[in-house]
Design a protein around this motif. Structure first.
Motif, PDB file in Angstrom:
ATOM      1  N   GLU A   7      -5.523 -36.098  14.653  1.00 28.98           N
ATOM      2  CA  GLU A   7      -4.752 -34.982  15.196  1.00 28.98           C
ATOM      3  C   GLU A   7      -5.084 -33.559  14.098  1.00 28.98           C
ATOM      4  OE1 GLU A   7      -0.795 -35.806  15.616  1.00 28.98           O
ATOM      5  OE2 GLU A   7      -1.234 -37.620  16.956  1.00 28.98           O
ATOM      6  N   GLN A   8      -5.686 -33.864  13.113  1.00 29.08           N
ATOM      7  CA  GLN A   8      -6.063 -32.886  12.176  1.00 29.08           C
ATOM      8  C   GLN A   8      -6.717 -31.775  12.757  1.00 29.08           C
ATOM      9  OE1 GLN A   8      -7.017 -34.249   8.444  1.00 29.08           O
ATOM     10  NE2 GLN A   8      -6.958 -31.982   7.440  1.00 29.08           N
ATOM     11  N   LYS A   9      -6.415 -30.546  12.436  1.00 32.06           N
ATOM     12  CA  LYS A   9      -7.386 -29.404  13.122  1.00 32.06           C
ATOM     13  C   LYS A   9      -7.668 -28.440  11.817  1.00 32.06           C
ATOM     14  CE  LYS A   9      -7.181 -25.821  16.364  1.00 32.06           C
ATOM     15  NZ  LYS A   9      -6.613 -25.101  17.636  1.00 32.06           N
ATOM     16  N   VAL A  10      -8.821 -28.260  11.778  1.00 24.60           N
ATOM     17  CA  VAL A  10      -9.123 -27.410  10.473  1.00 24.60           C
ATOM     18  C   VAL A  10      -9.924 -25.912  11.219  1.00 24.60           C
ATOM     19  CG1 VAL A  10      -9.384 -29.089   8.854  1.00 24.60           C
ATOM     20  CG2 VAL A  10     -11.503 -28.242  10.193  1.00 24.60           C
ATOM     21  N   HIS A  11      -9.885 -24.956  10.232  1.00 21.31           N
ATOM     22  CA  HIS A  11     -10.615 -23.607  10.686  1.00 21.31           C
ATOM     23  C   HIS A  11     -12.418 -24.267  10.579  1.00 21.31           C
ATOM     24  CE1 HIS A  11     -12.363 -19.587  10.490  1.00 21.31           C
ATOM     25  NE2 HIS A  11     -11.115 -19.452  10.911  1.00 21.31           N
ATOM     26  N   PRO A  12     -12.681 -23.901  11.974  1.00 24.48           N
ATOM     27  CA  PRO A  12     -14.278 -24.536  11.929  1.00 24.48           C
ATOM     28  C   PRO A  12     -14.993 -23.645  11.082  1.00 24.48           C
ATOM     29  CG  PRO A  12     -13.396 -23.397  14.036  1.00 24.48           C
ATOM     30  CD  PRO A  12     -12.175 -23.497  13.209  1.00 24.48           C
ATOM     31  N   TYR A  13     -14.913 -22.536  10.577  1.00 26.84           N
ATOM     32  CA  TYR A  13     -15.803 -21.698   9.740  1.00 26.84           C
ATOM     33  C   TYR A  13     -15.250 -21.827   8.199  1.00 26.84           C
ATOM     34  CZ  TYR A  13     -16.927 -20.121  14.584  1.00 26.84           C
ATOM     35  OH  TYR A  13     -17.279 -20.173  15.839  1.00 26.84           O
ATOM     36  N   SER A  14     -14.432 -22.813   7.956  1.00 30.43           N
ATOM     37  CA  SER A  14     -14.389 -22.845   6.517  1.00 30.43           C
ATOM     38  C   SER A  14     -14.783 -24.216   6.128  1.00 30.43           C
ATOM     39  CB  SER A  14     -12.486 -22.982   6.380  1.00 30.43           C
ATOM     40  OG  SER A  14     -12.307 -23.274   4.841  1.00 30.43           O
ATOM     41  N   THR A  15     -15.872 -24.023   5.480  1.00 34.59           N
ATOM     42  CA  THR A  15     -16.537 -25.312   4.624  1.00 34.59           C
ATOM     43  C   THR A  15     -15.513 -25.922   3.814  1.00 34.59           C
ATOM     44  OG1 THR A  15     -18.422 -23.625   4.450  1.00 34.59           O
ATOM     45  CG2 THR A  15     -18.607 -25.744   3.335  1.00 34.59           C
ATOM     46  N   GLU A 160     -11.911 -38.360  14.615  1.00 38.75           N
ATOM     47  CA  GLU A 160     -11.952 -39.229  13.614  1.00 38.75           C
ATOM     48  C   GLU A 160     -12.746 -40.490  14.215  1.00 38.75           C
ATOM     49  OE1 GLU A 160      -8.771 -41.789  11.020  1.00 38.75           O
ATOM     50  OE2 GLU A 160      -7.913 -40.574  12.384  1.00 38.75           O
ATOM     51  N   ILE A 161     -12.642 -40.756  15.297  1.00 43.02           N
ATOM     52  CA  ILE A 161     -13.323 -41.919  15.697  1.00 43.02           C
ATOM     53  C   ILE A 161     -14.828 -41.734  15.575  1.00 43.02           C
ATOM     54  CG2 ILE A 161     -13.870 -43.209  17.947  1.00 43.02           C
ATOM     55  CD1 ILE A 161     -11.131 -42.388  18.723  1.00 43.02           C
ATOM     56  N   ARG A 162     -15.315 -40.784  15.900  1.00 40.69           N
ATOM     57  CA  ARG A 162     -16.831 -40.638  15.882  1.00 40.69           C
ATOM     58  C   ARG A 162     -17.428 -40.529  14.229  1.00 40.69           C
ATOM     59  NH1 ARG A 162     -18.213 -35.259  19.036  1.00 40.69           N
ATOM     60  NH2 ARG A 162     -16.744 -35.594  20.687  1.00 40.69           N
ATOM     61  N   PHE A 163     -16.408 -40.243  13.510  1.00 43.37           N
ATOM     62  CA  PHE A 163     -16.944 -40.036  11.985  1.00 43.37           C
ATOM     63  C   PHE A 163     -16.725 -41.605  11.336  1.00 43.37           C
ATOM     64  CE2 PHE A 163     -15.720 -39.170   7.519  1.00 43.37           C
ATOM     65  CZ  PHE A 163     -16.928 -38.675   7.028  1.00 43.37           C
ATOM     66  N   LYS A 164     -15.745 -42.304  11.686  1.00 49.44           N
ATOM     67  CA  LYS A 164     -15.670 -43.884  11.212  1.00 49.44           C
ATOM     68  C   LYS A 164     -16.960 -44.765  12.062  1.00 49.44           C
ATOM     69  CE  LYS A 164     -10.804 -43.931  10.253  1.00 49.44           C
ATOM     70  NZ  LYS A 164      -9.364 -44.261  10.427  1.00 49.44           N
ATOM     71  N   GLN A 165     -17.243 -44.199  13.361  1.00 46.72           N
ATOM     72  CA  GLN A 165     -18.426 -45.006  13.785  1.00 46.72           C
ATOM     73  C   GLN A 165     -19.630 -44.791  12.917  1.00 46.72           C
ATOM     74  OE1 GLN A 165     -18.389 -43.782  17.740  1.00 46.72           O
ATOM     75  NE2 GLN A 165     -16.851 -45.429  18.550  1.00 46.72           N
ATOM     76  N   ASP A 166     -19.990 -43.554  12.751  1.00 51.34           N
ATOM     77  CA  ASP A 166     -21.046 -43.073  11.746  1.00 51.34           C
ATOM     78  C   ASP A 166     -21.190 -43.828  10.392  1.00 51.34           C
ATOM     79  OD1 ASP A 166     -22.144 -41.968  13.736  1.00 51.34           O
ATOM     80  OD2 ASP A 166     -21.715 -39.795  13.103  1.00 51.34           O
ATOM     81  N   MET A 167     -19.786 -43.666   9.727  1.00 52.02           N
ATOM     82  CA  MET A 167     -19.659 -44.434   8.563  1.00 52.02           C
ATOM     83  C   MET A 167     -19.978 -45.847   8.564  1.00 52.02           C
ATOM     84  SD  MET A 167     -16.581 -42.522   6.325  1.00 52.02           S
ATOM     85  CE  MET A 167     -15.577 -42.593   7.828  1.00 52.02           C
ATOM     86  N   ARG A 168     -19.286 -46.530   9.476  1.00 47.57           N
ATOM     87  CA  ARG A 168     -19.712 -47.856   9.646  1.00 47.57           C
ATOM     88  C   ARG A 168     -21.198 -48.305   9.909  1.00 47.57           C
ATOM     89  NH1 ARG A 168     -14.754 -48.107  12.431  1.00 47.57           N
ATOM     90  NH2 ARG A 168     -13.315 -49.270  11.479  1.00 47.57           N
TER      91      ARG A 168
END
Length: 173
Positions: A7-15, A160-168
């Protein structure tokens, strides 16, 4: 009270915000998947040095000795404080570098580290899992590199799901 990573949301242009979100997710994922406990030795050393510096600065400022007579105390504490600051900079630049997680030695004698980078004004995130084996002098490294748009929607919500899949796929195989 606490947001889940999905559910986390970040500013997309903040590295910085994007990297912090990915790093946090990667650390929690590694702790859960590898059952790794963090080695906090270096961070404890940094905290102790920081506390010593603050205590010395406060003492130098509030010493009951009047100013001209306490000049040597102030000079000594400024030198000590500068030395502590230099030591902290050395630890950050040459010891920690891009490491975001270091585990305690596991039962099998292995130790793992996570290293990450997301250069400023760049959209390629790199995450490396370095495994130090007790029976080998050369560590093994597995790396995940990808565009951050794979793991974030346009509005800044973290997938998060996509990121965790890539990590696996890239780090745990």
């Amino acid at each position: 009270f606490f947001q889940s990573m999905s559910e986390q949301k970040v500013h997309p242009y903040s590295t910085h915000d994007v990297k912090a979100c990915l790093d946090e997710c990667a650390i929690e994922f590694l702790k859960r998947e590898k059952r790794a406990k963090e080695d906090t030795t270096i961070s404890n050393i940094v905290l102790v040095l920081g506390y010593i510096g603050c205590i010395l600065a406060a003492y130098a400022h509030f010493t009951p000795i009047p100013f001209p007579e306490n000049l040597y105390i102030i000079i000594m504490f400024v030198v000590v404080y500068g030395s502590i600051s230099a030591t902290l900079q050395f630890i950050d630049a040459f010891v920690e570098k891009d490491r975001i997680f270091k585990s305690e030695k596991q039962k099998n004698g292995n130790r793992i580290e996570l290293r990450s980078s997301l250069p400023l004004y760049n959209n390629t995130y790199s995450l490396s899992l370095v495994t130090y084996s007790s029976n080998s002098s050369n560590p093994s490294t597995k790396t995940l590199k990808g565009c951050i748009s794979k793991w974030f929607y346009k509005d800044g919500r973290f997938c998060e799901i996509r990121f965790k899949q890539d990590m696996r796929e890239h780090l745990l195989k």
